[in-house]
Enzyme design. Structure first.
Site, PDB file in Angstrom:
ATOM      1  N   HIS A 269      -8.786   0.309  18.361  1.00 56.70           N
ATOM      2  CA  HIS A 269      -8.681   1.677  17.761  1.00 56.70           C
ATOM      3  C   HIS A 269      -9.925   2.054  17.289  1.00 56.70           C
ATOM      4  O   HIS A 269     -10.590   2.345  16.381  1.00 56.70           O
ATOM      5  CB  HIS A 269      -7.766   1.212  16.556  1.00 56.70           C
ATOM      6  CG  HIS A 269      -7.203   2.152  15.902  1.00 56.70           C
ATOM      7  ND1 HIS A 269      -6.578   4.162  16.570  1.00 56.70           N
ATOM      8  CD2 HIS A 269      -6.970   2.676  14.260  1.00 56.70           C
ATOM      9  CE1 HIS A 269      -6.070   4.580  15.766  1.00 56.70           C
ATOM     10  NE2 HIS A 269      -6.489   4.137  14.548  1.00 56.70           N
TER      11      HIS A 269
ATOM     12  N   GLY B  47       1.413   4.716   3.680  1.00 53.24           N
ATOM     13  CA  GLY B  47       3.091   3.966   3.367  1.00 53.24           C
ATOM     14  C   GLY B  47       3.718   4.242   2.372  1.00 53.24           C
ATOM     15  O   GLY B  47       5.209   4.606   3.233  1.00 53.24           O
TER      16      GLY B  47
ATOM     17  N   ARG C 252     -11.277   6.256   5.728  1.00 56.63           N
ATOM     18  CA  ARG C 252     -12.268   6.563   5.828  1.00 56.63           C
ATOM     19  C   ARG C 252     -12.702   8.051   4.764  1.00 56.63           C
ATOM     20  O   ARG C 252     -11.379   8.496   4.833  1.00 56.63           O
ATOM     21  CB  ARG C 252     -12.425   7.528   7.176  1.00 56.63           C
ATOM     22  CG  ARG C 252     -12.696   6.396   8.448  1.00 56.63           C
ATOM     23  CD  ARG C 252     -13.111   6.243   9.690  1.00 56.63           C
ATOM     24  NE  ARG C 252     -11.931   6.932  10.510  1.00 56.63           N
ATOM     25  CZ  ARG C 252     -12.282   7.009  11.721  1.00 56.63           C
ATOM     26  NH1 ARG C 252     -13.064   7.315  11.907  1.00 56.63           N
ATOM     27  NH2 ARG C 252     -10.915   7.951  12.435  1.00 56.63           N
TER      28      ARG C 252
ATOM     29  N   ARG D 271     -14.229   3.543  11.424  1.00 59.36           N
ATOM     30  CA  ARG D 271     -13.752   2.657  10.837  1.00 59.36           C
ATOM     31  C   ARG D 271     -13.714   1.329  10.576  1.00 59.36           C
ATOM     32  O   ARG D 271     -13.933   0.747   9.893  1.00 59.36           O
ATOM     33  CB  ARG D 271     -12.290   2.177  12.007  1.00 59.36           C
ATOM     34  CG  ARG D 271     -11.068   3.224  12.123  1.00 59.36           C
ATOM     35  CD  ARG D 271     -10.764   3.947  12.854  1.00 59.36           C
ATOM     36  NE  ARG D 271      -9.512   4.778  13.248  1.00 59.36           N
ATOM     37  CZ  ARG D 271      -9.825   5.884  13.970  1.00 59.36           C
ATOM     38  NH1 ARG D 271     -11.077   5.140  14.957  1.00 59.36           N
ATOM     39  NH2 ARG D 271      -9.419   6.505  14.547  1.00 59.36           N
TER      40      ARG D 271
ATOM     41  N   GLY E  81       0.837  -0.994   0.100  1.00 60.83           N
ATOM     42  CA  GLY E  81      -0.361   0.351   0.282  1.00 60.83           C
ATOM     43  C   GLY E  81       1.309   1.718  -0.148  1.00 60.83           C
ATOM     44  O   GLY E  81       1.540   1.893   1.038  1.00 60.83           O
TER      45      GLY E  81
END
Ligand code: APR
Length: 311
Positions: free
Chosen positions: A174, A13, A81, A87, A8
């Site tokens: 998270h 990334g 998102r 999430r 990614g």
């Protein structure tokens, strides 16, 4: 030189590659499904190395063969998102991507330690562990350093004290039900609650919980990437250098905190093996109840993955 592959090559990334290259601790491979993009970003970063005087090698690819023999695989592939999304809304789409990435990278790097970032993070870490079949200590998720760093930043804004003196700890999944541990957080050893009045502290806790959403709301497209990627780089460095650094991270619990068969945010010790240890704080009843609520949420998302046949 150690080798770190980042799957990614999007915002998180590629920014992770940036932080890692500055540390000059590993050669980096950036992989993405978009043709040309990881190659372009890797070349751009390579051309920055003479300016900052670092000899890290950065390579972009669409081919997993280039990740062969990685010491660490970092997974940031997946959708971020959009405003109004939680999430959890990313669960099914990202699970398919993460499972695919985990399988393909493991073929190339059976000895790698995996650091997962894709959301919903705790579930994606669990999925990576299941798909790879690796020992639990070789799979870890990034969320706790980020959530704690957000809290530290807010405390610094409020008090004017250096971020280096501010130590905050956030437990749990998270998500918005994460558990900022105000009782264990301190400024140079002085408990936070002695520094800040109750209402200010409560506001900081609330802002920390919603920290990711605050950024999504401002950016409009995409989610936070500077702080998440800085956290990934810190974790990779702790592992490669065998630092035994104690940081909150998403790790497997096998009885710790009375929980089993779950990946969730806890204080961990990161070293050459991966998660060397899960550290158990003494939680009071209120903290434990909040942690259990967060864990129940993570478990319900894992159950959803099973329902969809993705586990
Ligand atoms: N294989 C490799 N790369 C993939 C794949 C796949 N199967 N599917 C998607 N990608 C890539 C996309 O092409 C994109 O470049 O993943 C990258 C994701 O980058 P961004 O869209 O910029 O998203 P980013 O902000 O980096 O967030 C990535 O981290 O914080 C979490 O919630 C966030 O899950 C999201 C992830």
């Amino acid at each position: 030189m150690a080798k770190v592959s980042i799957i990614g090559a999007g915002m998180t990334g590629s920014t992770t590659a940036h932080w890692l290259a500055e540390r000059e601790i590993a050669d980096i491979v950036l992989v993405d499904i978009i043709e040309g993009m990881p190659q372009g970003k890797a070349l751009d970063l390579t051309e920055a190395m003479p300016v900052i005087g670092k000899d890290a090698k950065i390579f972009g690819s669409n081919d997993y063969a280039d990740t062969k023999g990685s010491d660490i695989v970092i997974i940031t592939a997946g959708l971020p998102r959009k405003p109004g999304m939680s999430r959890d809304d990313l669960l099914v789409t990202n699970a398919k991507i993460v499972a695919d990435v985990a399988r393909k990278t493991l073929e190339q790097s059976p000895d790698a330690i995996y650091i997962v970032l894709t959301n919903p993070l705790d579930v994606m870490t669990y999925l990576t562990w299941k798909v790879t079949g690796l020992p639990t200590y070789r799979v870890v998720g990034q969320a706790g350093i980020l959530d704690s760093a957000r809290m530290r930043a807010f405390v610094a804004m409020e008090t004017g004290v250096s971020v280096e003196n501010i130590h905050c700890y956030v437990l749990g999944g998270h998500g918005d039900d994460m558990v900022p541990l105000t009782r264990h957080s301190n400024i140079a050893g002085v408990p936070l609650y002695k520094y800040l009045p109750e209402d200010k502290l409560a506001a900081i806790v609330e802002r920390t919980r919603k920290g990711g959403g605050e950024i999504v709301g401002l950016l409009k497209k995409g989610s936070a990437f500077y702080a998440p990627s800085a956290a990934l780089a810190q974790m990779a460095e702790a592992i490669l250098k065998g630092k035994n650094l104690i940081v909150p991270a998403t790790a497997y619990l096998d009885g710790e905190y009375g929980m089993h068969d779950i990946f969730i945010g806890v204080p961990t010790m990161l070293g050459r093996k991966g998660v060397e240890k899960v550290i158990e704080y003494e939680l009071n009843d209120e903290e434990m109840a909040a942690f259990q609520k967060s864990a129940a949420h993570v478990k319900s998302n894992v159950a959803k993955l099973s329902e969809f046949g993705l586990l």
